[in-house]
Design a protein around this motif. Structure first.
Motif, PDB file in Angstrom:
ATOM      1  N   SER A 237       0.836  -1.201   0.000  1.00  0.00           N
ATOM      2  CA  SER A 237       0.000   0.000   0.000  1.00  0.00           C
ATOM      3  C   SER A 237       0.871   1.251   0.000  1.00  0.00           C
ATOM      4  CB  SER A 237      -0.943   0.006   1.203  1.00  0.00           C
ATOM      5  OG  SER A 237      -0.216  -0.099   2.409  1.00  0.00           O
ATOM      6  N   ALA A 238       0.401   2.278  -0.688  1.00  0.00           N
ATOM      7  CA  ALA A 238       1.167   3.515  -0.835  1.00  0.00           C
ATOM      8  C   ALA A 238       1.270   4.254   0.493  1.00  0.00           C
ATOM      9  CB  ALA A 238       0.503   4.405  -1.881  1.00  0.00           C
ATOM     10  N   SER A 239       2.190   5.199   0.543  1.00  0.00           N
ATOM     11  CA  SER A 239       2.327   6.049   1.723  1.00  0.00           C
ATOM     12  C   SER A 239       1.005   6.747   2.007  1.00  0.00           C
ATOM     13  CB  SER A 239       3.418   7.096   1.504  1.00  0.00           C
ATOM     14  OG  SER A 239       4.662   6.483   1.254  1.00  0.00           O
ATOM     15  N   GLU A 240       0.775   7.035   3.276  1.00  0.00           N
ATOM     16  CA  GLU A 240      -0.496   7.620   3.695  1.00  0.00           C
ATOM     17  C   GLU A 240      -0.634   9.055   3.188  1.00  0.00           C
ATOM     18  OE1 GLU A 240      -0.071   7.223   7.862  1.00  0.00           O
ATOM     19  OE2 GLU A 240      -0.086   5.033   7.807  1.00  0.00           O
ATOM     20  N   THR A 241      -1.648   9.270   2.377  1.00  0.00           N
ATOM     21  CA  THR A 241      -1.983  10.604   1.890  1.00  0.00           C
ATOM     22  C   THR A 241      -3.499  10.707   1.823  1.00  0.00           C
ATOM     23  OG1 THR A 241      -1.976   9.907  -0.443  1.00  0.00           O
ATOM     24  CG2 THR A 241       0.107  10.762   0.457  1.00  0.00           C
ATOM     25  N   ALA A 242      -3.975  11.922   1.669  1.00  0.00           N
ATOM     26  CA  ALA A 242      -5.424  12.121   1.597  1.00  0.00           C
ATOM     27  C   ALA A 242      -6.017  11.473   0.350  1.00  0.00           C
ATOM     28  CB  ALA A 242      -5.749  13.612   1.617  1.00  0.00           C
ATOM     29  N   ASP A 243      -5.221  11.359  -0.710  1.00  0.00           N
ATOM     30  CA  ASP A 243      -5.730  10.802  -1.970  1.00  0.00           C
ATOM     31  C   ASP A 243      -5.101   9.448  -2.293  1.00  0.00           C
ATOM     32  OD1 ASP A 243      -3.222  11.837  -2.385  1.00  0.00           O
ATOM     33  OD2 ASP A 243      -3.736  12.962  -4.208  1.00  0.00           O
ATOM     34  N   ARG A 244      -4.745   8.688  -1.275  1.00  0.00           N
ATOM     35  CA  ARG A 244      -4.079   7.400  -1.488  1.00  0.00           C
ATOM     36  C   ARG A 244      -4.937   6.440  -2.318  1.00  0.00           C
ATOM     37  NH1 ARG A 244      -1.835   3.353   3.208  1.00  0.00           N
ATOM     38  NH2 ARG A 244      -3.837   3.835   4.159  1.00  0.00           N
ATOM     39  N   VAL A 245      -6.234   6.402  -2.086  1.00  0.00           N
ATOM     40  CA  VAL A 245      -7.085   5.463  -2.819  1.00  0.00           C
ATOM     41  C   VAL A 245      -7.051   5.751  -4.317  1.00  0.00           C
ATOM     42  CG1 VAL A 245      -9.441   4.640  -3.162  1.00  0.00           C
ATOM     43  CG2 VAL A 245      -8.588   5.010  -0.846  1.00  0.00           C
ATOM     44  N   GLU A 246      -7.031   7.022  -4.680  1.00  0.00           N
ATOM     45  CA  GLU A 246      -6.976   7.366  -6.102  1.00  0.00           C
ATOM     46  C   GLU A 246      -5.644   6.928  -6.711  1.00  0.00           C
ATOM     47  OE1 GLU A 246      -7.933   8.315  -9.811  1.00  0.00           O
ATOM     48  OE2 GLU A 246      -9.303   8.174  -8.093  1.00  0.00           O
ATOM     49  N   HIS A 247      -4.548   7.075  -5.968  1.00  0.00           N
ATOM     50  CA  HIS A 247      -3.265   6.589  -6.460  1.00  0.00           C
ATOM     51  C   HIS A 247      -3.302   5.069  -6.657  1.00  0.00           C
ATOM     52  CE1 HIS A 247      -0.973  10.292  -4.697  1.00  0.00           C
ATOM     53  NE2 HIS A 247      -1.732  10.597  -5.721  1.00  0.00           N
ATOM     54  N   HIS A 248      -3.905   4.381  -5.690  1.00  0.00           N
ATOM     55  CA  HIS A 248      -4.050   2.936  -5.816  1.00  0.00           C
ATOM     56  C   HIS A 248      -4.864   2.588  -7.054  1.00  0.00           C
ATOM     57  CE1 HIS A 248      -3.337   1.853  -1.274  1.00  0.00           C
ATOM     58  NE2 HIS A 248      -2.251   2.260  -1.880  1.00  0.00           N
ATOM     59  N   ARG A 249      -5.946   3.312  -7.266  1.00  0.00           N
ATOM     60  CA  ARG A 249      -6.823   3.028  -8.412  1.00  0.00           C
ATOM     61  C   ARG A 249      -6.047   3.150  -9.728  1.00  0.00           C
ATOM     62  NH1 ARG A 249     -12.167   3.291  -8.588  1.00  0.00           N
ATOM     63  NH2 ARG A 249     -12.263   4.628  -6.731  1.00  0.00           N
ATOM     64  N   GLN A 250      -5.269   4.196  -9.870  1.00  0.00           N
ATOM     65  CA  GLN A 250      -4.512   4.391 -11.105  1.00  0.00           C
ATOM     66  C   GLN A 250      -3.509   3.259 -11.312  1.00  0.00           C
ATOM     67  OE1 GLN A 250      -2.983   8.449 -11.704  1.00  0.00           O
ATOM     68  NE2 GLN A 250      -4.429   9.167 -10.174  1.00  0.00           N
ATOM     69  N   PHE A 251      -2.864   2.831 -10.246  1.00  0.00           N
ATOM     70  CA  PHE A 251      -1.865   1.772 -10.361  1.00  0.00           C
ATOM     71  C   PHE A 251      -2.517   0.432 -10.679  1.00  0.00           C
ATOM     72  CE2 PHE A 251       1.107  -1.342  -8.391  1.00  0.00           C
ATOM     73  CZ  PHE A 251       2.205  -1.088  -9.213  1.00  0.00           C
ATOM     74  N   ILE A 252      -3.618   0.147 -10.027  1.00  0.00           N
ATOM     75  CA  ILE A 252      -4.322  -1.124 -10.275  1.00  0.00           C
ATOM     76  C   ILE A 252      -4.853  -1.168 -11.714  1.00  0.00           C
ATOM     77  CG2 ILE A 252      -6.358  -2.485  -9.627  1.00  0.00           C
ATOM     78  CD1 ILE A 252      -5.839  -1.234  -6.727  1.00  0.00           C
ATOM     79  N   ASP A 253      -5.405  -0.056 -12.168  1.00  0.00           N
ATOM     80  CA  ASP A 253      -5.869   0.004 -13.557  1.00  0.00           C
ATOM     81  C   ASP A 253      -4.708  -0.230 -14.518  1.00  0.00           C
ATOM     82  OD1 ASP A 253      -8.416   0.511 -12.682  1.00  0.00           O
ATOM     83  OD2 ASP A 253      -8.381   2.657 -13.137  1.00  0.00           O
ATOM     84  N   ALA A 254      -3.547   0.347 -14.206  1.00  0.00           N
ATOM     85  CA  ALA A 254      -2.370   0.165 -15.062  1.00  0.00           C
ATOM     86  C   ALA A 254      -1.928  -1.298 -15.069  1.00  0.00           C
ATOM     87  CB  ALA A 254      -1.236   1.063 -14.587  1.00  0.00           C
TER      88      ALA A 254
END
Length: 282
Positions: free
Chosen positions: A74-91
């Protein structure tokens, strides 16, 4: 002969991902390390280094081209971490990754008391919808962090009350991840709760640290209001302070007290106790 499956590892510059990468290298297994800063990537036999952050979908898709199995820390804790995860999973899905092994959190749910557990629940849903096979490693809080909870005065402060937490070592999480990565089909669509073999109060945690380290550590049970007030001096954003305080309220709630045998079931060896962990890192 069919081509050997390609494993990609994220987080290799960190504690869990680094252990996983080193273990795979020691076994002679080729891997692809996805990092943001190549200068920090570990130098390991059989490892290729690719630069790709979670929010750079094009770079991630290129780095994951030809990868069969992905270990996603899981990415470093940020307010928009879920969106970062979404982009990576889609990729990853676009690149043709077949299996994803994700480090989630115990009791992850949309309404989890530990606020960051909600991020993990959302990420799990994104992965389920991706079309890839998946395995979720739901870690409890790390034993490795407990000594850092104490301030310079040797006091652990927070509204945990007499709640219990089945702490797990990062070493056990990494060993479980490696076992899954070596045979992802055997663990397809499995969710593993990764805990230690005992559930401790923070008072007991402090006592065990004191006994092993030989210097006094104690726990003070704050009220929720006092916990917010004592952390206000750091000037952190509200979401982060909520996460800090809910670390303790999640323990108080009992959500993190469950003890699972999944570490032993997957790795074939018992999970470390807190005393064993402290002795190993002493």
């Amino acid at each position: 002969m069919p081509a050997q499956p390609v494993i990609a590892v994220t987080g290799s510059t960190g504690a869990v991902g680094g252990r996983v990468a080193r273990d795979l290298a020691a076994r002679g297994i080729p891997q692809r390390l996805l990092v943001r800063d190549p200068a920090r990537a570990p130098e390991l036999d059989g490892a290729e280094v690719h630069v790709a952050g979670y929010s750079d979908a094009d770079a991630a898709a290129a780095a994951l081209d030809g990868v069969t199995t992905l270990f996603m820390v899981s990415a470093s804790e940020t307010a928009d971490r879920v969106e970062h995860h979404r982009q990576f999973i889609d990729a990853a899905a676009r690149a043709g990754v077949r299996s994803i092994v994700y480090t989630s959190f115990l009791a992850a749910a949309p309404d989890a008391v530990f606020t960051l557990g909600r991020d993990h629940a959302a990420t799990e849903e994104i992965i389920r919808a991706s079309g890839m096979s998946w395995t979720f490693l739901r870690d409890n809080f790390y034993m490795d962090m407990m000594e850092l909870f104490a301030g310079d005065d040797g006091v652990i402060r927070g509204p945990a009350g007499e709640g219990r937490c089945s702490l797990v070592s990062r070493a056990d999480v990494a060993a479980t991840a490696v076992a899954v990565l070596l045979d992802p089909a055997a663990h397809a669509h499995a969710t593993y709760d990764l805990t230690g073999p005992e559930a401790l109060t923070l008072k007991e945690v402090a006592e065990k640290i004191s006994a092993v380290r030989g210097h006094p550590v104690r726990f003070i049970d704050e009220s929720v209001d006092d916990a917010y007030a004592s952390r206000a001096v750091f000037g952190a954003p509200r979401w982060q302070v909520d996460a800090w305080v809910s670390t303790y309220t999640a323990i108080a709630s009992g959500d993190l007290a469950g003890i699972s045998g999944d570490v032993e079931a997957v790795t074939g060896r018992p999970a470390q106790t807190f005393e064993e962990f402290l002795g190993a890192v002493g």
